[in-house]
Motif scaffolding. Structure first.
Motif, PDB file in Angstrom:
ATOM      1  N   PRO A   1      56.597  58.317  25.994  1.00 39.85           N
ATOM      2  CA  PRO A   1      57.045  56.938  26.276  1.00 39.85           C
ATOM      3  C   PRO A   1      56.687  56.465  27.679  1.00 39.85           C
ATOM      4  CG  PRO A   1      58.908  58.450  26.232  1.00 39.85           C
ATOM      5  CD  PRO A   1      57.731  59.202  25.707  1.00 39.85           C
ATOM      6  N   VAL A   2      56.647  57.387  28.654  1.00 45.36           N
ATOM      7  CA  VAL A   2      56.248  57.006  29.998  1.00 45.36           C
ATOM      8  C   VAL A   2      54.790  56.552  29.993  1.00 45.36           C
ATOM      9  CG1 VAL A   2      55.971  57.796  32.373  1.00 45.36           C
ATOM     10  CG2 VAL A   2      57.900  58.611  31.008  1.00 45.36           C
ATOM     11  N   PHE A   3      53.945  57.310  29.305  1.00 46.10           N
ATOM     12  CA  PHE A   3      52.533  56.949  29.209  1.00 46.10           C
ATOM     13  C   PHE A   3      52.375  55.592  28.520  1.00 46.10           C
ATOM     14  CE2 PHE A   3      48.536  56.756  26.916  1.00 46.10           C
ATOM     15  CZ  PHE A   3      47.607  57.193  27.847  1.00 46.10           C
ATOM     16  N   THR A   4      53.048  55.431  27.377  1.00 41.69           N
ATOM     17  CA  THR A   4      52.886  54.199  26.601  1.00 41.69           C
ATOM     18  C   THR A   4      53.422  52.990  27.356  1.00 41.69           C
ATOM     19  OG1 THR A   4      53.095  55.490  24.570  1.00 41.69           O
ATOM     20  CG2 THR A   4      53.362  53.107  24.386  1.00 41.69           C
ATOM     21  N   GLY A   5      54.602  53.120  27.964  1.00 42.48           N
ATOM     22  CA  GLY A   5      55.161  52.003  28.710  1.00 42.48           C
ATOM     23  C   GLY A   5      54.302  51.617  29.904  1.00 42.48           C
ATOM     24  N   THR A   6      53.767  52.617  30.600  1.00 38.79           N
ATOM     25  CA  THR A   6      52.887  52.338  31.730  1.00 38.79           C
ATOM     26  C   THR A   6      51.624  51.620  31.271  1.00 38.79           C
ATOM     27  OG1 THR A   6      53.704  54.318  32.856  1.00 38.79           O
ATOM     28  CG2 THR A   6      51.644  53.376  33.662  1.00 38.79           C
ATOM     29  N   ARG A   7      51.058  52.072  30.151  1.00 37.26           N
ATOM     30  CA  ARG A   7      49.844  51.432  29.647  1.00 37.26           C
ATOM     31  C   ARG A   7      50.123  49.997  29.212  1.00 37.26           C
ATOM     32  NH1 ARG A   7      48.066  54.167  24.620  1.00 37.26           N
ATOM     33  NH2 ARG A   7      49.618  52.759  23.740  1.00 37.26           N
ATOM     34  N   MET A   8      51.258  49.748  28.557  1.00 36.79           N
ATOM     35  CA  MET A   8      51.598  48.388  28.149  1.00 36.79           C
ATOM     36  C   MET A   8      51.716  47.468  29.357  1.00 36.79           C
ATOM     37  SD  MET A   8      54.419  49.205  25.190  1.00 36.79           S
ATOM     38  CE  MET A   8      55.000  47.511  25.099  1.00 36.79           C
ATOM     39  N   ALA A   9      52.370  47.967  30.410  1.00 38.55           N
ATOM     40  CA  ALA A   9      52.505  47.155  31.620  1.00 38.55           C
ATOM     41  C   ALA A   9      51.151  46.960  32.293  1.00 38.55           C
ATOM     42  CB  ALA A   9      53.490  47.811  32.583  1.00 38.55           C
ATOM     43  N   ALA A  10      50.309  47.999  32.291  1.00 35.23           N
ATOM     44  CA  ALA A  10      48.993  47.898  32.925  1.00 35.23           C
ATOM     45  C   ALA A  10      48.110  46.887  32.206  1.00 35.23           C
ATOM     46  CB  ALA A  10      48.315  49.266  32.944  1.00 35.23           C
ATOM     47  N   LEU A  11      48.334  46.692  30.907  1.00 34.17           N
ATOM     48  CA  LEU A  11      47.530  45.711  30.177  1.00 34.17           C
ATOM     49  C   LEU A  11      47.721  44.304  30.737  1.00 34.17           C
ATOM     50  CD1 LEU A  11      47.683  46.653  26.374  1.00 34.17           C
ATOM     51  CD2 LEU A  11      45.748  46.843  27.952  1.00 34.17           C
ATOM     52  N   THR A  12      48.901  44.016  31.277  1.00 31.02           N
ATOM     53  CA  THR A  12      49.099  42.683  31.853  1.00 31.02           C
ATOM     54  C   THR A  12      48.260  42.512  33.114  1.00 31.02           C
ATOM     55  OG1 THR A  12      51.020  43.405  33.165  1.00 31.02           O
ATOM     56  CG2 THR A  12      51.447  42.573  30.946  1.00 31.02           C
ATOM     57  N   ASP A  13      47.945  43.611  33.800  1.00 32.72           N
ATOM     58  CA  ASP A  13      47.054  43.534  34.960  1.00 32.72           C
ATOM     59  C   ASP A  13      45.601  43.398  34.518  1.00 32.72           C
ATOM     60  OD1 ASP A  13      49.229  43.921  36.689  1.00 32.72           O
ATOM     61  OD2 ASP A  13      49.056  46.099  36.501  1.00 32.72           O
ATOM     62  N   ILE A  14      45.250  44.068  33.436  1.00 27.55           N
ATOM     63  CA  ILE A  14      43.865  44.083  32.970  1.00 27.55           C
ATOM     64  C   ILE A  14      43.509  42.813  32.204  1.00 27.55           C
ATOM     65  CG2 ILE A  14      42.248  45.288  31.432  1.00 27.55           C
ATOM     66  CD1 ILE A  14      43.763  47.880  32.089  1.00 27.55           C
ATOM     67  N   LEU A  15      44.431  42.340  31.365  1.00 24.75           N
ATOM     68  CA  LEU A  15      44.154  41.216  30.477  1.00 24.75           C
ATOM     69  C   LEU A  15      44.908  39.943  30.844  1.00 24.75           C
ATOM     70  CD1 LEU A  15      44.304  43.125  27.057  1.00 24.75           C
ATOM     71  CD2 LEU A  15      42.256  42.481  28.348  1.00 24.75           C
ATOM     72  N   GLY A  16      45.781  40.006  31.853  1.00 26.99           N
ATOM     73  CA  GLY A  16      46.620  38.853  32.155  1.00 26.99           C
ATOM     74  C   GLY A  16      47.854  38.856  31.277  1.00 26.99           C
ATOM     75  N   GLU A  17      48.686  37.839  31.416  1.00 24.38           N
ATOM     76  CA  GLU A  17      49.958  37.796  30.700  1.00 24.38           C
ATOM     77  C   GLU A  17      49.928  36.847  29.502  1.00 24.38           C
ATOM     78  OE1 GLU A  17      52.988  36.848  33.502  1.00 24.38           O
ATOM     79  OE2 GLU A  17      52.473  38.495  34.858  1.00 24.38           O
ATOM     80  N   GLY A  18      48.763  36.339  29.153  1.00 29.18           N
ATOM     81  CA  GLY A  18      48.676  35.370  28.071  1.00 29.18           C
ATOM     82  C   GLY A  18      48.146  35.944  26.774  1.00 29.18           C
ATOM     83  N   ASP A  19      47.277  35.177  26.123  1.00 26.66           N
ATOM     84  CA  ASP A  19      46.834  35.519  24.775  1.00 26.66           C
ATOM     85  C   ASP A  19      46.005  36.803  24.736  1.00 26.66           C
ATOM     86  OD1 ASP A  19      46.918  34.734  22.036  1.00 26.66           O
ATOM     87  OD2 ASP A  19      44.789  34.225  22.170  1.00 26.66           O
ATOM     88  N   LEU A  20      45.221  37.060  25.768  1.00 18.34           N
ATOM     89  CA  LEU A  20      44.433  38.292  25.761  1.00 18.34           C
ATOM     90  C   LEU A  20      45.341  39.517  25.728  1.00 18.34           C
ATOM     91  CD1 LEU A  20      41.402  37.751  28.179  1.00 18.34           C
ATOM     92  CD2 LEU A  20      41.483  37.629  25.691  1.00 18.34           C
ATOM     93  N   TYR A  21      46.460  39.471  26.464  1.00 13.09           N
ATOM     94  CA  TYR A  21      47.395  40.590  26.442  1.00 13.09           C
ATOM     95  C   TYR A  21      47.954  40.792  25.038  1.00 13.09           C
ATOM     96  CZ  TYR A  21      51.806  43.065  26.783  1.00 13.09           C
ATOM     97  OH  TYR A  21      52.836  43.943  26.559  1.00 13.09           O
ATOM     98  N   VAL A  22      48.348  39.706  24.392  1.00 15.50           N
ATOM     99  CA  VAL A  22      48.925  39.780  23.050  1.00 15.50           C
ATOM    100  C   VAL A  22      47.927  40.407  22.073  1.00 15.50           C
ATOM    101  CG1 VAL A  22      49.753  38.398  21.112  1.00 15.50           C
ATOM    102  CG2 VAL A  22      50.495  37.868  23.434  1.00 15.50           C
TER     103      VAL A  22
END
Length: 476
Positions: free
Chosen positions: A173-194
């Motif tokens: 869960p630490v790995f998965t949660g970190t990756r989910m949060a990192a996606l907002t840095d990589i893809l932004g917080e909008g449609d690309l993240y979704v």
């Protein structure tokens, strides 16, 4: 259902925003080209572009997500490590059974892949925000590779194998949660993240279909320990992809930000802040609650197949039908619907998602049962819109901890749902248990949908929404 694996959802967050064009790649990925020397006689200058000519169309939908180089590395790492985990689960189960001859210990090997999630996700969630995301992801992969490597040692006792299985599950869960949060840095917080989250979920569902088949084939040519070796390789490859394929970014918070200097205090403080926010709590429960009840037909697939006289091949179809429905619906919603429409369907689809299980009241035969399971799987597509609501509701400095807790809770409630379905099937016919899960789950989901509506932005005051948590968040 999602396992992230294992995953193996949420609801409205902000008022549906009008559809927006796909955002441009973030600045860190924009290449600054050296204009180089001016044109020469041997290399005539290119003609100036016609100002009236239409601009080339930017990639849209899932293609736009894959156009981001960093996401491709994350996607490949997720695919490799997930396939490795699925293969190792099957191989480890066979290995424990070969060593002990105990069906109970063999089954416990699978259960231990779910039970430690809540412990790891609650106690170690602070890691996701306290340290740079890339470092956390790489270290998690290396720790998992080391644990699996120890499983390969012939002298490792069965108790050691189970303990290592627990440790890998606590790290997940630490790995998965970190990756989910990192996606907002990589893809932004909008449609690309979704859409990026959607692709990772699709991979998780597909891995369940492909991984067990691949594991079965491997076990015909390799020993259980030989098959487990594959997992070590996949974890190491995942670590390399994340280390060299993603950018190093600073941590979201500094040590001590979570209300105390220790990691444990930070993790528990983050959980308190997340669950103390009425809006975030409602959205998180909307991820968890339907997932807890929809697993009943999967948990009881074997006894139900036996009850209707279905063949072993039919049992495989019963286990695959829900994943197939989920994958198909998620692809359709992600590619055919606009962000506004994906937001609009969250609550209606969540409310109706468990209704197909009511077909089990009539003890359906194989064709009708498969159709009901596929529809129930398709109902999980509401989480695409819920992902956006959730990331909008969670403050950036809490995002890693919130997503780690979300993942841990999701896996835990699915394990609990399977256990409760099995317990109920000891006293009631299997088809009644599945139908009852659909009824109870639908009633509770409707109550939760009403709470999500009440907590929508603009429908309540800050004091009502935060239950006092705003004070702590703004002080950070």
């Amino acid at each position: 259902m999602e396992t992230e694996s294992p995953a193996p959802a949420d609801t409205p967050r902000t008022p549906p925003a009008p559809a927006t064009p796909v955002p441009a790649p973030p600045p860190e990925r924009a290449a600054h080209r050296d204009p180089g020397p001016g044109p020469t006689l041997r290399e005539p200058a290119a003609p100036a572009p016609d100002p009236g000519a239409p601009a080339p169309a930017a990639p849209r939908g899932y293609r736009a997500v894959f156009a981001v180089t960093e996401f491709r590395a994350v996607f490949a790492a997720h695919l490799l490590s997930l396939l490795g985990v699925v293969v190792s689960e099957l191989a480890l189960t066979v290995l424990v059974y070969d060593l002990t001859g105990s069906p109970l210990l063999s089954a416990l090997t699978f259960a231990l892949g779910l039970l430690p999630y809540m412990v790891g996700g609650t106690l170690f969630a602070g890691v996701a925000d306290r340290y740079p995301a890339r470092r956390v992801l790489v270290v998690c992969d290396l720790l998992c590779a080391a644990c699996v490597a120890v499983m390969l040692v012939p002298a490792t006792p069965v108790a050691g194998l189970l303990a290592l299985r627990c440790l890998v599950a606590a790290i997940a869960p630490v790995f998965t949660g970190t990756r989910m949060a990192a996606l907002t840095d990589i893809l932004g917080e909008g449609d690309l993240y979704v859409l990026g989250r959607s692709l990772l979920r699709i991979v998780s569902q597909s891995a369940m279909l492909i991984g067990f088949g691949a594991g079965g084939v491997l076990l015909t040519v390799l020993s259980p320990r030989g098959a487990i070796t594959v997992t070590v390789v996949t974890f190491l490859c995942s670590a390399a992809l994340l280390r060299f394929g993603t950018r190093d970014r600073p941590a979201r918070s500094v040590a001590g930000d979570g209300g105390g200097g220790t990691l444990l205090k930070e993790s528990l403080s983050g959980a308190r802040l997340v669950l103390g926010d009425r809006r975030i709590r409602a959205l998180m429960l909307l991820f968890w609650l339907p997932a807890m009840f929809v697993v009943a037909p999967e948990a009881l697939a074997a006894p139900y197949a036996d009850a209707i006289g279905a063949s072993p091949a039919a049992l495989g179809l019963l286990l695959c039908a829900m994943a197939v429905g989920h994958i198909g619906a998620e692809l359709f919603v992600g590619s055919a619907l606009s962000p506004r429409n994906r937001s609009r369907i969250v609550l209606p689809v969540a409310a109706a998602g468990l209704l197909p299980l009511l077909v089990y009241v009539v003890r359906p035969g194989l064709p009708l049962a498969l159709a009901a399971l596929a529809l129930a799987g398709a109902g999980a597509a509401y989480v695409i819109g819920l992902d956006q609501w959730f990331v909008d509701a969670v403050p950036p400095e809490l995002r890693g901890r919130a997503m780690t807790l979300l993942t841990a809770g999701l896996m835990t409630v699915q394990g609990l749902g399977m256990a409760l379905a099995g317990l109920a099937a000891e006293f009631f016919p299997v088809h009644q248990v599945v139908a009852g899960s659909g009824i109870i789950g639908t009633v509770l989901t409707l109550l939760l949908v009403a709470e999500v509506r009440r907590t929508a932005p603009g429908r309540m005051s800050d004091t009502e929404g935060r239950d006092g948590a705003d004070r702590h968040m703004t002080s950070r």
